[in-house]
Design an enzyme around this catalytic site. Structure first.
Site, PDB file in Angstrom:
ATOM      1  N   LYS A 649       0.829  -1.205   0.000  1.00 34.18           N
ATOM      2  CA  LYS A 649       0.000   0.000   0.000  1.00 34.18           C
ATOM      3  C   LYS A 649       0.867   1.260   0.000  1.00 34.18           C
ATOM      4  CE  LYS A 649      -3.926   0.167   2.136  1.00 34.18           C
ATOM      5  NZ  LYS A 649      -5.026   0.245   3.146  1.00 34.18           N
ATOM      6  N   GLY A 719      11.382   5.603  -3.522  1.00 32.35           N
ATOM      7  CA  GLY A 719      11.023   7.010  -3.456  1.00 32.35           C
ATOM      8  C   GLY A 719      11.179   7.776  -4.748  1.00 32.35           C
ATOM      9  N   GLU A 720      12.167   7.410  -5.574  1.00 30.21           N
ATOM     10  CA  GLU A 720      12.490   8.247  -6.723  1.00 30.21           C
ATOM     11  C   GLU A 720      12.346   7.582  -8.085  1.00 30.21           C
ATOM     12  OE1 GLU A 720      16.019  11.088  -5.384  1.00 30.21           O
ATOM     13  OE2 GLU A 720      16.072   9.178  -4.315  1.00 30.21           O
TER      14      GLU A 720
END
Length: 754
Positions: A649, A719-720
């Protein structure tokens, strides 16, 4: 013609009865955020929400020029306004120690300075919007009005702000050890390119971008004698604490940084900028707590953003599509008062196995705010150019663009570095995305659907994986609960939640009995939330702490005649102990220095042995109005390899956020600089266009959930990588729809119609 959506599938969660070392009952579950209730009910306190006794408010006065000197500064009328306590200027502000100008590998807080400008310690103006005064008042309204009463006159000097005009004065960038690569070479790419039978040579441009986090930068500062407490929305507590201590000449232990909740950061809050320093200065002079919350325009004026680029990508290939030469040349910019080259060419070094590769970067200095990290700095811009050029090569060859990418995947080693890939699944993400999206049914170029031209595009993504120092304290108690303490960061990505999942499985306790304490410099040193490395860094230390705790518990159980693996609560209750604590790492003294040496040694050795990276593939459908050029992204599927997925999630939410930010890069975001004055001309959300709901279709995101054996718990980071390649996927779909190759971002309708 109507294009039907492809059939979709959902990535299955791993089984809960997995063998030791594999995901357990907690890891792999789509667990709700532990801080979700606090955030939706408003009880979570952000940096501008702490109710301190005697709180005052500060408002900045910004210079309207980009270079020059203050010749006159009149604060009398502002100081006389009711409720005003003081007006801080270069005449009365505390003198600070200058910021470090060189990186010290043993103290990475030397990288924390957003700029070298001596804010309110000089009458010189270095950049547009530089703060020249700060009004402190009893109320925000009084401070805002009084700020408008400050009168400043300047001697203006013509600034250097025209990026394109300064390209001729650029200087080469050299890659630094243990830093992201800004160049690389394999063979003689220029000669190979000239010999290649099929060639593509394109020039690209990307504009400057600025940060627009949901929570603008804000600082609440309070002094107690020589002890400073800062409530700060930052993404590197350790850097902030040590940097402020150096600037104010006090021990680091006398600076307390609180950053439990941060409303988005994306790199913009990794360094210390003007407002933080000025809030601390004002609080010291006023001898009362001071809150300084930047306006949207204030963020543009005082916080750096993404560098613009000018890029050339030249690819030479055989008639069968084998890459013989890949040349990637980039010029970017930094500020005259700070910033550094970003790794724009890094993706060119590992996306494809060209026979020869040449990646070079140059940089120019301008009288602008220094550039700074912004989600996937370098890779976000560089991937746009490389992936568009590869797509254009596919057109020249008459090859399917997915097939061209698959034919040129590297083997076991990095083409340029020669290091072995620890785990590379880029080909699998391309193949799975192709099937999920229904790529086999790709329409012919220029297909119409009513007034719209339909196009499908694809692009690959790659982003390196990092590990940083993370000191943790793990405590178990007789009730069976476990508490993990570390000054890590929760900026909305779900770190506090996945930390609990990792502790639960590594220690063998129920998830609901795990508590995480974080976001406070009084806790053990945590990693910065940057480089997509926070979760993996925490995982490494959590594993160590849990092993040590399990060893102590089992030893205690053996003495008590209990079986190994007995629950912590049972063991401690039988032993008559209230709690048991283990620590990993140290924050000060010889152990801390040794920990930093170990970290640097591991980083260097790893870089020589392994290439570690998250990868992915984006597939998108666009519709372009044939008359106006209006662009809409109508369908999206991405598949990523981010190693082990601790929480589907939160991980998928992270990846969707990156894609949305990439859609902004592709279609709207652009900081407009007046080249004559070096001033930002659109410092607001009214004129700087970020994606809204109408711009974003349903984003179908899948992950392979395939652990990397060389990373803690197999985690690569998410994250990126989500933003990398997004701009190219959209541009490639526009090319397929219209036949027009747009090489300048953003993809506005004037460029599409051309």
């Amino acid at each position: 013609m109507t294009i039907a959506p492809a059939r979709t599938t959902t990535t299955a969660a791993p089984p809960t009865d997995a063998p030791p070392g594999a995901p357990g009952p907690a890891i792999g579950r789509a667990v709700d955020r532990v801080d979700g209730l606090a955030k939706v009910t408003g009880t979570a306190r952000f940096s501008a929400e702490y109710p301190l006794p005697g709180l005052t408010h500060a408002v900045l006065v910004h210079a309207p020029i980009a270079r020059g000197r203050i010749t006159s500064l009149d604060t009398a009328v502002a100081e006389a306004h009711p409720g005003v306590l003081l007006v801080l200027t270069h005449h009365n502000a505390p003198r600070l120690t200058p910021p470090p100008t060189r990186l010290n590998p043993m103290d990475l807080s030397t990288m924390a300075a957003g700029s070298t400008i001596p804010f309110l310690n000089t009458d010189e103006i270095h950049v547009d919007g530089q703060p020249v005064a700060a009004v402190v008042a009893e109320t925000l309204e009084a401070a805002q009005y009084a700020a408008s009463l400050v009168r400043v006159e300047y001697l203006e000097v013509t600034p250097t702000g025209d990026f394109d005009a300064e390209l001729g004065s650029s200087t080469p960038v050299r890659s630094m050890p243990v830093m992201p690569p800004t160049g690389g070479k394999r063979g003689d790419a220029r000669a190979a390119y000239q010999r290649s039978p099929v060639r593509v040579d394109l020039a690209f441009s990307t504009p400057q971008h600025n940060h627009n986090a949901l929570e603008p930068h804000a600082t609440t500062a309070e002094w107690d004698g020589d002890r400073l407490t800062v409530y700060e929305g930052c993404q590197n507590i350790d850097w902030t604490q040590k940097f402020l201590a150096k600037r104010f000449g006090i021990p680091a232990g006398d600076v307390h940084v609180v950053a439990k909740y941060v409303g988005g950061a994306f790199g913009g809050k990794s360094k210390v900028w003007a407002a933080t320093l000025i809030a601390c200065m004002a609080a010291r002079v006023a001898r009362r707590p001071v809150r300084l919350a930047l306006t949207r325009e204030g963020v543009y004026r005082t916080v750096g953003g993404r560098t613009p680029t000018r890029q050339r990508v030249a690819i030479g290939a055989s008639s069968s599509g084998h890459l013989e030469a890949l040349i990637h040349e980039v010029t970017s910019r930094k500020g005259r008062v700070g910033g550094q080259a970003e790794q724009v060419v890094a993706c060119s070094l590992d996306l494809y196995d060209a026979d020869t590769i040449l990646a070079e970067q140059r940089i120019v200095e301008l009288d602008l705010m220094p550039n700074t990290a912004m989600r996937a700095p370098g890779e976000a811009q560089g991937s746009f150019a490389v992936e568009c050029a590869v797509d254009e090569l596919a057109v020249e060859l008459g090859l399917d663009p997915v097939e061209l990418r698959l034919r040129n995947q590297p083997g076991e080693r990095s083409p340029v570095h020669g290091t072995r890939y620890s785990h590379r699944r880029l080909a699998q993400t391309l193949e799975r995305g192709r099937d999920l999206f229904g790529w086999a049914d790709r329409p012919a170029p220029g297909t119409r659907d009513g007034k719209g031209l339909v196009g499908w595009g694809v692009a690959a993504a790659i982003h390196p994986s990092w590990e940083f120092v993370a000191n943790v304290q793990l405590t178990v108690d007789a009730t069976g609960g476990a508490t993990l303490a570390c000054a890590f960061h929760e900026m909305g990505m779900g770190t506090a939640t996945v930390v609990g999942q990792m502790v639960a499985d590594c220690l063998g306790v129920p998830l609901e009995r795990v508590t995480a304490r974080y976001g406070d410099s009084d806790l053990p040193l945590g990693p910065g939330a940057g480089g997509s490395g926070q979760t993996a860094s925490l995982a490494a230390s959590i594993e160590r702490a849990c092993r040590a705790m399990r060893k102590r518990l089992d030893a205690l159980a053996e003495r008590l005649g209990m079986p190994d693996g007995s629950g912590p609560g049972e063991v401690l209750t039988r032993a008559g102990e209230g709690s048991l604590t283990v620590e990993v790492g140290a924050d000060s003294g010889p152990r801390a220095a040794w920990g930093q040496v170990r970290f640097l040694s591991k980083m260097v050795l790893d870089s020589r042995r392994w290439m570690k990276a998250a990868t992915g593939a984006h597939y998108c459908e666009v519709r372009v109005d044939a008359d106006t050029g209006e662009l809409r992204v109508t369908r999206w599927t991405s598949v990523f390899d981010v190693g082990r997925v601790v929480n589907p999630k939160t991980t998928h939410s992270q990846l969707r956020g990156g894609i949305v930010m990439g859609l902004g890069l592709a279609m709207g975001e652009e900081t407009l600089i007046d080249p004559r004055t070096a001033r930002i001309m659109n410092p607001s959300l009214a004129e700087y266009h970020v994606p809204v709901h109408a711009d974003v279709p349903h984003l179908e995101v899948h992950t392979l959930d395939d652990p990397d054996p060389q990373m803690p718990l197999g985690i690569l980071g998410a994250g990126e990588v989500g933003i990398v390649g997004v701009g190219a996927a959209v541009a490639n779909a526009v090319r397929h729809a219209t036949g027009r190759r747009v090489t300048d971002l953003p993809l506005t309708l004037d460029r599409i119609v051309g």
